[in-house]
Design an enzyme around this catalytic site. Structure first.
Site, PDB file in Angstrom:
ATOM      1  N   SER A 151       0.839  -1.207   0.000  1.00 43.07           N
ATOM      2  CA  SER A 151       0.000   0.000   0.000  1.00 43.07           C
ATOM      3  C   SER A 151       0.869   1.250   0.000  1.00 43.07           C
ATOM      4  O   SER A 151       1.747   1.412   0.862  1.00 43.07           O
ATOM      5  CB  SER A 151      -0.869   0.036   1.260  1.00 43.07           C
ATOM      6  OG  SER A 151      -1.918  -0.873   1.138  1.00 43.07           O
TER       7      SER A 151
ATOM      8  N   ASN B 237       2.166   3.138  11.001  1.00 38.63           N
ATOM      9  CA  ASN B 237       1.431   3.579  12.209  1.00 38.63           C
ATOM     10  C   ASN B 237       1.829   2.679  13.365  1.00 38.63           C
ATOM     11  O   ASN B 237       2.308   1.568  13.154  1.00 38.63           O
ATOM     12  CB  ASN B 237      -0.086   3.485  11.965  1.00 38.63           C
ATOM     13  CG  ASN B 237      -0.514   2.079  11.573  1.00 38.63           C
ATOM     14  OD1 ASN B 237      -0.309   1.655  10.421  1.00 38.63           O
ATOM     15  ND2 ASN B 237      -1.065   1.338  12.508  1.00 38.63           N
TER      16      ASN B 237
ATOM     17  N   HIS C 233      -3.427   0.855  -4.746  1.00 36.58           N
ATOM     18  CA  HIS C 233      -2.959  -0.330  -5.484  1.00 36.58           C
ATOM     19  C   HIS C 233      -3.443  -0.177  -6.932  1.00 36.58           C
ATOM     20  O   HIS C 233      -4.595  -0.475  -7.240  1.00 36.58           O
ATOM     21  CB  HIS C 233      -3.519  -1.623  -4.871  1.00 36.58           C
ATOM     22  CG  HIS C 233      -2.948  -1.932  -3.520  1.00 36.58           C
ATOM     23  ND1 HIS C 233      -1.964  -2.876  -3.320  1.00 36.58           N
ATOM     24  CD2 HIS C 233      -3.195  -1.396  -2.312  1.00 36.58           C
ATOM     25  CE1 HIS C 233      -1.642  -2.917  -2.029  1.00 36.58           C
ATOM     26  NE2 HIS C 233      -2.382  -2.033  -1.398  1.00 36.58           N
TER      27      HIS C 233
ATOM     28  N   HIS D 153      -6.623   4.317   6.549  1.00 40.66           N
ATOM     29  CA  HIS D 153      -5.896   3.937   5.329  1.00 40.66           C
ATOM     30  C   HIS D 153      -5.203   5.149   4.678  1.00 40.66           C
ATOM     31  O   HIS D 153      -4.106   5.016   4.135  1.00 40.66           O
ATOM     32  CB  HIS D 153      -6.859   3.257   4.349  1.00 40.66           C
ATOM     33  CG  HIS D 153      -6.190   2.667   3.141  1.00 40.66           C
ATOM     34  ND1 HIS D 153      -5.162   1.744   3.223  1.00 40.66           N
ATOM     35  CD2 HIS D 153      -6.390   2.877   1.807  1.00 40.66           C
ATOM     36  CE1 HIS D 153      -4.762   1.408   2.000  1.00 40.66           C
ATOM     37  NE2 HIS D 153      -5.493   2.097   1.127  1.00 40.66           N
TER      38      HIS D 153
ATOM     39  N   HIS E 137      -5.702  -8.962  -1.732  1.00 40.52           N
ATOM     40  CA  HIS E 137      -5.858  -9.286  -0.309  1.00 40.52           C
ATOM     41  C   HIS E 137      -7.073 -10.182  -0.112  1.00 40.52           C
ATOM     42  O   HIS E 137      -8.065 -10.072  -0.847  1.00 40.52           O
ATOM     43  CB  HIS E 137      -6.065  -8.000   0.513  1.00 40.52           C
ATOM     44  CG  HIS E 137      -5.016  -6.945   0.293  1.00 40.52           C
ATOM     45  ND1 HIS E 137      -5.087  -6.039  -0.727  1.00 40.52           N
ATOM     46  CD2 HIS E 137      -3.877  -6.662   0.974  1.00 40.52           C
ATOM     47  CE1 HIS E 137      -4.028  -5.233  -0.680  1.00 40.52           C
ATOM     48  NE2 HIS E 137      -3.280  -5.598   0.336  1.00 40.52           N
TER      49      HIS E 137
ATOM     50  N   ALA F  92       2.765  -2.265   3.822  1.00 39.78           N
ATOM     51  CA  ALA F  92       2.557  -1.266   4.878  1.00 39.78           C
ATOM     52  C   ALA F  92       2.077  -2.039   6.097  1.00 39.78           C
ATOM     53  O   ALA F  92       1.253  -2.941   5.966  1.00 39.78           O
ATOM     54  CB  ALA F  92       1.498  -0.269   4.428  1.00 39.78           C
TER      55      ALA F  92
ATOM     56  N   TYR G 276      -9.239  -9.865   2.196  1.00 40.28           N
ATOM     57  CA  TYR G 276     -10.430  -9.092   2.583  1.00 40.28           C
ATOM     58  C   TYR G 276     -11.176  -8.518   1.383  1.00 40.28           C
ATOM     59  O   TYR G 276     -12.309  -8.065   1.508  1.00 40.28           O
ATOM     60  CB  TYR G 276     -10.081  -7.979   3.589  1.00 40.28           C
ATOM     61  CG  TYR G 276      -9.157  -6.904   3.049  1.00 40.28           C
ATOM     62  CD1 TYR G 276      -9.599  -5.932   2.166  1.00 40.28           C
ATOM     63  CD2 TYR G 276      -7.821  -6.868   3.423  1.00 40.28           C
ATOM     64  CE1 TYR G 276      -8.759  -4.950   1.664  1.00 40.28           C
ATOM     65  CE2 TYR G 276      -6.968  -5.898   2.939  1.00 40.28           C
ATOM     66  CZ  TYR G 276      -7.442  -4.937   2.053  1.00 40.28           C
ATOM     67  OH  TYR G 276      -6.601  -3.981   1.543  1.00 40.28           O
ATOM     68  N   GLU G 277     -10.529  -8.546   0.191  1.00 44.39           N
ATOM     69  CA  GLU G 277     -11.234  -8.091  -1.014  1.00 44.39           C
ATOM     70  C   GLU G 277     -12.206  -9.160  -1.502  1.00 44.39           C
ATOM     71  O   GLU G 277     -12.957  -8.931  -2.445  1.00 44.39           O
ATOM     72  CB  GLU G 277     -10.228  -7.758  -2.114  1.00 44.39           C
ATOM     73  CG  GLU G 277      -9.324  -6.588  -1.791  1.00 44.39           C
ATOM     74  CD  GLU G 277      -8.241  -6.384  -2.839  1.00 44.39           C
ATOM     75  OE1 GLU G 277      -8.556  -5.797  -3.890  1.00 44.39           O
ATOM     76  OE2 GLU G 277      -7.095  -6.834  -2.610  1.00 44.39           O
TER      77      GLU G 277
ATOM     78  N   MET H 233      -1.964  -7.103   6.446  1.00 42.27           N
ATOM     79  CA  MET H 233      -3.043  -7.934   5.899  1.00 42.27           C
ATOM     80  C   MET H 233      -2.624  -8.654   4.618  1.00 42.27           C
ATOM     81  O   MET H 233      -3.453  -8.927   3.750  1.00 42.27           O
ATOM     82  CB  MET H 233      -4.271  -7.058   5.621  1.00 42.27           C
ATOM     83  CG  MET H 233      -4.722  -6.255   6.822  1.00 42.27           C
ATOM     84  SD  MET H 233      -6.084  -5.144   6.421  1.00 42.27           S
ATOM     85  CE  MET H 233      -6.050  -4.030   7.833  1.00 42.27           C
ATOM     86  N   SER H 234      -1.332  -8.933   4.484  1.00 40.47           N
ATOM     87  CA  SER H 234      -0.865  -9.549   3.229  1.00 40.47           C
ATOM     88  C   SER H 234       0.416 -10.330   3.484  1.00 40.47           C
ATOM     89  O   SER H 234       0.708 -10.742   4.598  1.00 40.47           O
ATOM     90  CB  SER H 234      -0.590  -8.444   2.191  1.00 40.47           C
ATOM     91  OG  SER H 234       0.490  -7.642   2.612  1.00 40.47           O
TER      92      SER H 234
END
Ligand SMILES: O=P(O)(O)O[C@@H]1C[C@H](O)[C@@H](CO)O1
Ligand SMILES: Nc1nc2[nH]cnc2c(=O)[nH]1
Length: 292
Positions: free
Chosen positions: A35, A245, A66, A259, A88, A118, A90-91, A221-222
């Site tokens: 990201s 973060n 992306h 995000h 990902h 990220a 979650y997509e 998340m990846s």
């Protein structure tokens, strides 16, 4: 959806054949941009680029930051292919879809995979803007059977029960730390453990505390699923997390992650990440393995 979908060897081969019919580049190195880190692809010379929507069999990117483009080109004398945008869980993609490009890269003749992402930091010593060289991962979806290697094993890619110890190449990790010193950014860099969770929500405070106690330094998340597939088919892997973060671990802390903030840190550190990856590629030794 996650456990049933199967992709055949032919499916990967068709995509690889199509790409080889469209470009003369034969990549040795593949780079997956996290990201806000899509600019890594902009450094490639003599580019051939393809929108994911034009590549037969490729999934589509749906996440802001992306771009959804596969870029081939030359970087410091090495031929590279760069994913400007990854997939990902979650997509709504199955894990074998999120990792589809990795096996295509193998069929294109790629030897080394560079993964970037990220991530939020749990480790007190990792600040936003720092770069964590991934020394190991925790593949949380895998703990509950969500693994891209689930289902019949494709022996042409690798063994049924692949080892994951040492999946982040030690030599590349130490070269990256060396490069960091030479670039004057060693103070921003350290090694650590990345954990993949499913997302798309960021962590609750109790989840953050749990991850911290488990020895996780950064969470995202990846990446882990991609690295499992890459290691299974014998690719050498290097991974880095840009810390965007700090994950909130205290009930007294009123900070909150979003995000846009993640993408902003990506923009701020883009040049440093670009220099680091470029120099790493430049120093890589390539064996010229033949594709499967
Ligand atoms: O593709 P990566 O892992 O870099 O993306 C991270 C995880 C989420 O997709 C997003 C959250 O901001 O950034
Ligand atoms: N899960 C997770 N993914 C991230 N990606 C960027 N920051 C974060 C974070 O704090 N948590």
């Amino acid at each position: 959806m996650h456990s049933k979908e199967q992709i055949s060897h032919d499916d990967y081969q068709k995509t690889a054949d199509w790409l080889m019919s469209q470009t003369k580049h034969r990549p040795q190195v593949a780079i997956i941009c996290g990201s806000g880190l899509g600019m890594l692809a902009d450094t490639l010379k003599c580019q051939d680029s393809f929108a994911y929507s034009d590549i037969p069999g490729f999934p589509q990117s749906t996440v802001q930051g992306h771009a959804g483009r596969l870029v081939f080109g030359e970087l410091k004398g090495k031929t590279c292919v760069c994913m400007q945008g990854r997939f990902h869980m979650y997509e709504g993609h199955s894990l074998c879809k999120t990792t589809f490009p990795v096996r295509v890269f193998k069929l294109l003749g790629v030897e080394t995979l560079i993964v970037t992402n990220a991530a939020g930091s749990l480790a007190d010593g990792l600040q936003p803007g720092d770069i964590m060289i991934i020394k190991d991962h925790v593949n949380f979806p895998g703990f509950v059977g969500l693994n891209p290697l689930s289902g019949p094993n494709d022996d042409k890619f690798g063994p049924r029960f692949p080892a994951m110890s040492g999946c982040y190449d030690k030599g590349l990790r130490s070269t990256a730390m060396e490069i960091g010193k030479q670039l004057g950014v060693a103070g921003l860099m350290q090694e650590g453990v990345y954990a993949m969770v499913g997302g798309p929500n960021f962590e609750s405070i109790a989840e953050a505390r749990l991850l911290h106690r488990l020895g996780v330094d950064a969470v995202g998340m990846s990446t882990a699923a991609e690295v499992v597939v890459a290691t299974h088919c014998g690719l050498r892997v290097f991974g880095l997390s840009l810390i965007t973060n700090k994950v909130v671990k205290s009930y007294e802390d009123s900070d909150s992650v979003n995000h846009e903030g993640v993408l902003e840190v990506g923009r701020l550190r883009s040049q440093t990440v670009q220099q680091l990856v470029t120099e790493l590629v430049s120093r890589m030794e390539i064996n010229n393995n033949t594709a499967i």
